[in-house]
Design a protein around this motif. Structure first.
Motif, PDB file in Angstrom:
ATOM      1  N   MET A   1       0.820  -1.194   0.000  1.00 31.68           N
ATOM      2  CA  MET A   1       0.000   0.000   0.000  1.00 31.68           C
ATOM      3  C   MET A   1       0.867   1.262   0.000  1.00 31.68           C
ATOM      4  O   MET A   1       0.554   2.217  -0.692  1.00 31.68           O
ATOM      5  N   LYS A   2       1.956   1.201   0.812  1.00 32.40           N
ATOM      6  CA  LYS A   2       2.813   2.375   0.897  1.00 32.40           C
ATOM      7  C   LYS A   2       3.545   2.630  -0.425  1.00 32.40           C
ATOM      8  O   LYS A   2       3.776   3.772  -0.794  1.00 32.40           O
ATOM      9  N   THR A   3       3.892   1.592  -1.162  1.00 37.32           N
ATOM     10  CA  THR A   3       4.613   1.790  -2.420  1.00 37.32           C
ATOM     11  C   THR A   3       3.702   2.407  -3.486  1.00 37.32           C
ATOM     12  O   THR A   3       4.150   3.247  -4.265  1.00 37.32           O
ATOM     13  N   SER A   4       2.428   2.009  -3.508  1.00 34.00           N
ATOM     14  CA  SER A   4       1.526   2.603  -4.491  1.00 34.00           C
ATOM     15  C   SER A   4       1.267   4.076  -4.186  1.00 34.00           C
ATOM     16  O   SER A   4       1.170   4.894  -5.102  1.00 34.00           O
ATOM     17  N   ILE A   5       1.182   4.417  -2.902  1.00 34.10           N
ATOM     18  CA  ILE A   5       1.005   5.828  -2.531  1.00 34.10           C
ATOM     19  C   ILE A   5       2.262   6.614  -2.901  1.00 34.10           C
ATOM     20  O   ILE A   5       2.181   7.730  -3.422  1.00 34.10           O
ATOM     21  N   ALA A   6       3.423   6.040  -2.669  1.00 30.08           N
ATOM     22  CA  ALA A   6       4.679   6.713  -2.988  1.00 30.08           C
ATOM     23  C   ALA A   6       4.824   6.897  -4.497  1.00 30.08           C
ATOM     24  O   ALA A   6       5.247   7.968  -4.970  1.00 30.08           O
ATOM     25  N   ILE A   7       4.460   5.886  -5.266  1.00 28.12           N
ATOM     26  CA  ILE A   7       4.537   5.997  -6.736  1.00 28.12           C
ATOM     27  C   ILE A   7       3.555   7.042  -7.240  1.00 28.12           C
ATOM     28  O   ILE A   7       3.897   7.877  -8.089  1.00 28.12           O
ATOM     29  N   PHE A   8       2.335   7.045  -6.708  1.00 28.80           N
ATOM     30  CA  PHE A   8       1.350   8.044  -7.109  1.00 28.80           C
ATOM     31  C   PHE A   8       1.821   9.450  -6.746  1.00 28.80           C
ATOM     32  O   PHE A   8       1.675  10.388  -7.533  1.00 28.80           O
ATOM     33  N   LEU A   9       2.401   9.599  -5.579  1.00 29.25           N
ATOM     34  CA  LEU A   9       2.906  10.903  -5.145  1.00 29.25           C
ATOM     35  C   LEU A   9       4.047  11.371  -6.053  1.00 29.25           C
ATOM     36  O   LEU A   9       4.084  12.536  -6.465  1.00 29.25           O
ATOM     37  N   LEU A  10       4.972  10.488  -6.405  1.00 30.05           N
ATOM     38  CA  LEU A  10       6.072  10.855  -7.293  1.00 30.05           C
ATOM     39  C   LEU A  10       5.569  11.206  -8.692  1.00 30.05           C
ATOM     40  O   LEU A  10       6.047  12.151  -9.320  1.00 30.05           O
ATOM     41  N   LEU A  11       4.605  10.453  -9.190  1.00 32.65           N
ATOM     42  CA  LEU A  11       4.029  10.752 -10.502  1.00 32.65           C
ATOM     43  C   LEU A  11       3.340  12.112 -10.507  1.00 32.65           C
ATOM     44  O   LEU A  11       3.512  12.904 -11.438  1.00 32.65           O
ATOM     45  N   SER A  12       2.552  12.395  -9.502  1.00 31.99           N
ATOM     46  CA  SER A  12       1.835  13.677  -9.452  1.00 31.99           C
ATOM     47  C   SER A  12       2.809  14.842  -9.312  1.00 31.99           C
ATOM     48  O   SER A  12       2.621  15.902  -9.916  1.00 31.99           O
ATOM     49  N   ILE A  13       3.881  14.662  -8.532  1.00 28.67           N
ATOM     50  CA  ILE A  13       4.878  15.728  -8.380  1.00 28.67           C
ATOM     51  C   ILE A  13       5.600  15.971  -9.706  1.00 28.67           C
ATOM     52  O   ILE A  13       5.833  17.130 -10.098  1.00 28.67           O
ATOM     53  N   SER A  14       5.937  14.907 -10.421  1.00 25.06           N
ATOM     54  CA  SER A  14       6.642  15.090 -11.698  1.00 25.06           C
ATOM     55  C   SER A  14       5.738  15.741 -12.739  1.00 25.06           C
ATOM     56  O   SER A  14       6.192  16.563 -13.544  1.00 25.06           O
ATOM     57  N   VAL A  15       4.449  15.406 -12.751  1.00 26.25           N
ATOM     58  CA  VAL A  15       3.518  16.039 -13.683  1.00 26.25           C
ATOM     59  C   VAL A  15       3.369  17.515 -13.358  1.00 26.25           C
ATOM     60  O   VAL A  15       3.405  18.383 -14.247  1.00 26.25           O
ATOM     61  N   LEU A  16       3.210  17.835 -12.087  1.00 26.31           N
ATOM     62  CA  LEU A  16       3.079  19.248 -11.696  1.00 26.31           C
ATOM     63  C   LEU A  16       4.357  20.026 -11.975  1.00 26.31           C
ATOM     64  O   LEU A  16       4.307  21.182 -12.385  1.00 26.31           O
ATOM     65  N   ALA A  17       5.499  19.420 -11.774  1.00 29.69           N
ATOM     66  CA  ALA A  17       6.770  20.100 -12.058  1.00 29.69           C
ATOM     67  C   ALA A  17       6.921  20.339 -13.557  1.00 29.69           C
ATOM     68  O   ALA A  17       7.425  21.384 -13.984  1.00 29.69           O
ATOM     69  N   GLY A  18       6.485  19.390 -14.372  1.00 32.84           N
ATOM     70  CA  GLY A  18       6.551  19.570 -15.819  1.00 32.84           C
ATOM     71  C   GLY A  18       5.640  20.680 -16.306  1.00 32.84           C
ATOM     72  O   GLY A  18       5.989  21.443 -17.205  1.00 32.84           O
ATOM     73  N   CYS A  19       4.467  20.785 -15.708  1.00 33.24           N
ATOM     74  CA  CYS A  19       3.539  21.853 -16.096  1.00 33.24           C
ATOM     75  C   CYS A  19       4.025  23.216 -15.639  1.00 33.24           C
ATOM     76  O   CYS A  19       3.808  24.223 -16.307  1.00 33.24           O
ATOM     77  N   ALA A  20       4.685  23.262 -14.505  1.00 34.93           N
ATOM     78  CA  ALA A  20       5.146  24.542 -13.966  1.00 34.93           C
ATOM     79  C   ALA A  20       6.320  25.104 -14.752  1.00 34.93           C
ATOM     80  O   ALA A  20       6.498  26.316 -14.836  1.00 34.93           O
ATOM     81  N   SER A  21       7.128  24.248 -15.374  1.00 38.44           N
ATOM     82  CA  SER A  21       8.312  24.727 -16.071  1.00 38.44           C
ATOM     83  C   SER A  21       8.081  24.938 -17.563  1.00 38.44           C
ATOM     84  O   SER A  21       9.005  25.217 -18.297  1.00 38.44           O
ATOM     85  N   HIS A  22       6.856  24.806 -18.021  1.00 39.05           N
ATOM     86  CA  HIS A  22       6.555  24.948 -19.449  1.00 39.05           C
ATOM     87  C   HIS A  22       6.724  26.404 -19.868  1.00 39.05           C
ATOM     88  O   HIS A  22       6.121  27.294 -19.303  1.00 39.05           O
TER      89      HIS A  22
END
Length: 89
Positions: A1-22
């Motif tokens: 359970m903790k790994t899926s939350i960690a993967i989801f958190l990393l994915l969401s952070i990378s998507v938000l970082a990509g949108c912010a630097s556009h």
């Protein structure tokens, strides 16, 4: 359970970082060539007469203005016969 939350958190952070630097192309200044091209495209969209169009185009391109006028030498009257160098018209 903790790994899926960690993967989801990393994915969401990378998507938000990509949108912010556009970098949007509207935020950078246009080059001189791009400005000239935009001005010529705008000129083509206007409903100017033949003479006005060529005067504005020469002004934009920095060319000396030439007289682009229609002459009446190429017009022919269909009711009169014209001999062109020994040939019927």
């Amino acid at each position: 359970m903790k790994t899926s939350i960690a993967i989801f958190l990393l994915l969401s952070i990378s998507v938000l970082a990509g949108c912010a630097s556009h970098v949007s192309p509207e935020l950078r200044p246009y080059t001189a060539a791009e400005s000239k091209e935009l001005a010529l495209e705008d000129l083509n969209r206007r409903g100017l007469s033949f003479d006005e169009y060529h005067a504005k185009k020469a002004e934009l391109l920095g060319l000396p203005q030439k007289s682009f006028r229609f002459d009446r030498q190429g017009e022919m009257n269909a009711e009169r016969a014209v001999q062109l160098h020994g040939r019927p018209s």
